[in-house]
Design a protein around this motif. Structure first.
Motif, PDB file in Angstrom:
ATOM      1  N   ILE A   1       1.519 -19.018   5.759  1.00 49.27           N
ATOM      2  CA  ILE A   1       0.774 -20.175   6.492  1.00 49.27           C
ATOM      3  C   ILE A   1      -0.492 -20.119   6.889  1.00 49.27           C
ATOM      4  N   ALA A   2      -1.274 -20.799   6.051  1.00 47.35           N
ATOM      5  CA  ALA A   2      -2.961 -20.636   6.264  1.00 47.35           C
ATOM      6  C   ALA A   2      -3.376 -21.622   7.233  1.00 47.35           C
ATOM      7  N   ALA A  59      -7.253 -23.215   8.457  1.00 54.89           N
ATOM      8  CA  ALA A  59      -8.796 -22.977   8.004  1.00 54.89           C
ATOM      9  C   ALA A  59      -9.590 -23.784   9.125  1.00 54.89           C
ATOM     10  N   CYS A  71     -14.862 -22.801   4.251  1.00 51.21           N
ATOM     11  CA  CYS A  71     -13.939 -21.726   3.473  1.00 51.21           C
ATOM     12  C   CYS A  71     -14.228 -21.365   2.314  1.00 51.21           C
ATOM     13  N   LEU A 121      -6.538 -18.575   1.111  1.00 53.02           N
ATOM     14  CA  LEU A 121      -5.989 -20.056   1.525  1.00 53.02           C
ATOM     15  C   LEU A 121      -4.938 -20.619   0.345  1.00 53.02           C
ATOM     16  N   THR A 163      -1.413 -19.144  -0.269  1.00 55.19           N
ATOM     17  CA  THR A 163      -0.221 -19.553   0.747  1.00 55.19           C
ATOM     18  C   THR A 163       0.586 -20.745   0.429  1.00 55.19           C
ATOM     19  N   HIS A 181       1.847 -22.969   2.965  1.00 49.65           N
ATOM     20  CA  HIS A 181       1.611 -24.156   3.715  1.00 49.65           C
ATOM     21  C   HIS A 181       0.149 -23.884   4.389  1.00 49.65           C
ATOM     22  N   ARG A 182      -0.536 -24.965   4.285  1.00 48.78           N
ATOM     23  CA  ARG A 182      -1.890 -24.778   4.719  1.00 48.78           C
ATOM     24  C   ARG A 182      -2.364 -26.009   5.624  1.00 48.78           C
ATOM     25  N   ALA A 222      -5.437 -27.271   8.307  1.00 49.03           N
ATOM     26  CA  ALA A 222      -6.944 -27.183   8.457  1.00 49.03           C
ATOM     27  C   ALA A 222      -7.548 -28.217   9.422  1.00 49.03           C
ATOM     28  N   VAL A 281      -4.714 -28.710   0.817  1.00 50.22           N
ATOM     29  CA  VAL A 281      -4.283 -28.483   2.255  1.00 50.22           C
ATOM     30  C   VAL A 281      -3.177 -29.480   2.502  1.00 50.22           C
ATOM     31  N   HIS A 282      -2.253 -29.184   3.509  1.00 46.48           N
ATOM     32  CA  HIS A 282      -0.920 -29.924   3.826  1.00 46.48           C
ATOM     33  C   HIS A 282      -1.209 -30.432   5.033  1.00 46.48           C
TER      34      HIS A 282
END
Length: 230
Positions: free
Chosen positions: A87-88, A90, A94, A102, A105, A107-108, A110, A165-166
Motif C-alpha cells: 500500500i502506498a 503519497a 512525488c 508508488l 504497489t 493500492h495507492r 494520495a 492512484v486508487h
C-alpha cells in the motif's frame, strides 16, 4: 530515514519511506530490500506500507551509474512481486524514486494536494522503468504518451482517472487503516499469484494462460476444502 520496520498502523505491518527528492543511493535500495526480506520471511499475512513524497530537482542524475539504477529497479521488482499486500501513501510532489515506488504497489492512497511528477534530466523525461509501468497500467495510451514525451505533473484528478492512484483523501490515516484492515485476512502468497495472473493477461494468450489459471483454481478449491480463506 528510509526504513521503519515497526507497525504504526496495525500488527504485522512494515513501513518504508521513500523520499523522491533525495539522490538515488544504496540506502533506499537497502531499505526496500530489508522490508521485502521481512515480508517474505513472515507468515503470509503481512502488509507493506510505502510512504512516498518528494521529487528530484536540478541536475540530480549526474553521479548515477547504470549499475546502481539496475539495483534500484531490481529492488522495486522484488517489492512488486512480494507475497504480501503493498500500500502506498503519497503526499506532496512525488517524482523520481517516490514515483517509482508508488507505481510498484498494489493500492495507492494520495493526499488531495499530491502530484505525480515525471522527472526530467537533460531536457528529457528520465527513461527509467516508471515509463514501463505507466504504459502497462494506464488504459489511455495517448495520455501516457503526452506525459512521457512532454513531462509535467499530474494532479490527483488526472491520476485518479488514469488509475495511477486508487483513493484521494484528506484523511490519510483513516484510509490507510481501512486499507490495512481490508488486506489483513488476505493470503500473501495467493495474492501474489493473482497479481501475476492479471499482469500476464496483458501479454499472454488464452491457451497459454489457461493452465496457470486452472492450477490457481485447484489451489483455491483445496484451500476451501481445508477450511481456509482463499
Amino acid at each position: 530515514m528510509y526504513a521503519d520496520l515497526g507497525a504504526p498502523v496495525g500488527d504485522n505491518v512494515m513501513v518504508v519511506r521513500i523520499d523522491g527528492g533525495c539522490f538515488l543511493s544504496t540506502e533506499p535500495v537497502a531499505a526496500i530490500a530489508a522490508v521485502c526480506e521481512r515480508a517474505e520471511d513472515g507468515d503470509g499475512t503481512a502488509a507493506v506500507v510505502v510512504h512516498v513524497s518528494g521529487a528530484p530537482d536540478g541536475v540530480w542524475a549526474r553521479d548515477l551509474t547504470v549499475q546502481l539504477v539496475n539495483k534500484w529497479e531490481q529492488a522495486l521488482r522484488r517489492l512488486e512481486r512480494l507475497p504480501a499486500a503493498t500500500i502506498a501513501v503519497a503526499t506532496g510532489d512525488c517524482g523520481g524514486m517516490a514515483l517509482d515506488a508508488l507505481l510498484a504497489t498494489d493500492h495507492r492512497i494520495a493526499a488531495e494536494s499530491a502530484r505525480l511528477v515525471l522527472p526530467v534530466q537533460g531536457g528529457l523525461i528520465w527513461p527509467g522503468m516508471a515509463l514501463y509501468r505507466l504504459a502497462r497500467q494506464v488504459p489511455n495510451a495517448a495520455a501516457v504518451r503526452q506525459a512521457v514525451l512532454f513531462g509535467g505533473a499530474l494532479g490527483m484528478r488526472e491520476a485518479l482517472a488514469m488509475n495511477l492512484v486508487h483513493e484521494v483523501t484528506d484523511d490519510l490515516s483513516g484510509s490507510l487503516a481501512a486499507a490495512v484492515e481490508r488486506v489483513s485476512t488476505v493470503s500473501g502468497s495467493e495474492l501474489a499469484v493473482r497479481r501475476q495472473l492479471t499482469l500476464d493477461a496483458q501479454a499472454v494468450g488464452f491457451e497459454d494462460a489457461l493452465g496457470v489459471h486452472l492450477a490457481a483454481c485447484d489451489r483455491a478449491l483445496r484451500r476451501v476444502a481445508a477450511g481456509t480463506a482463499s
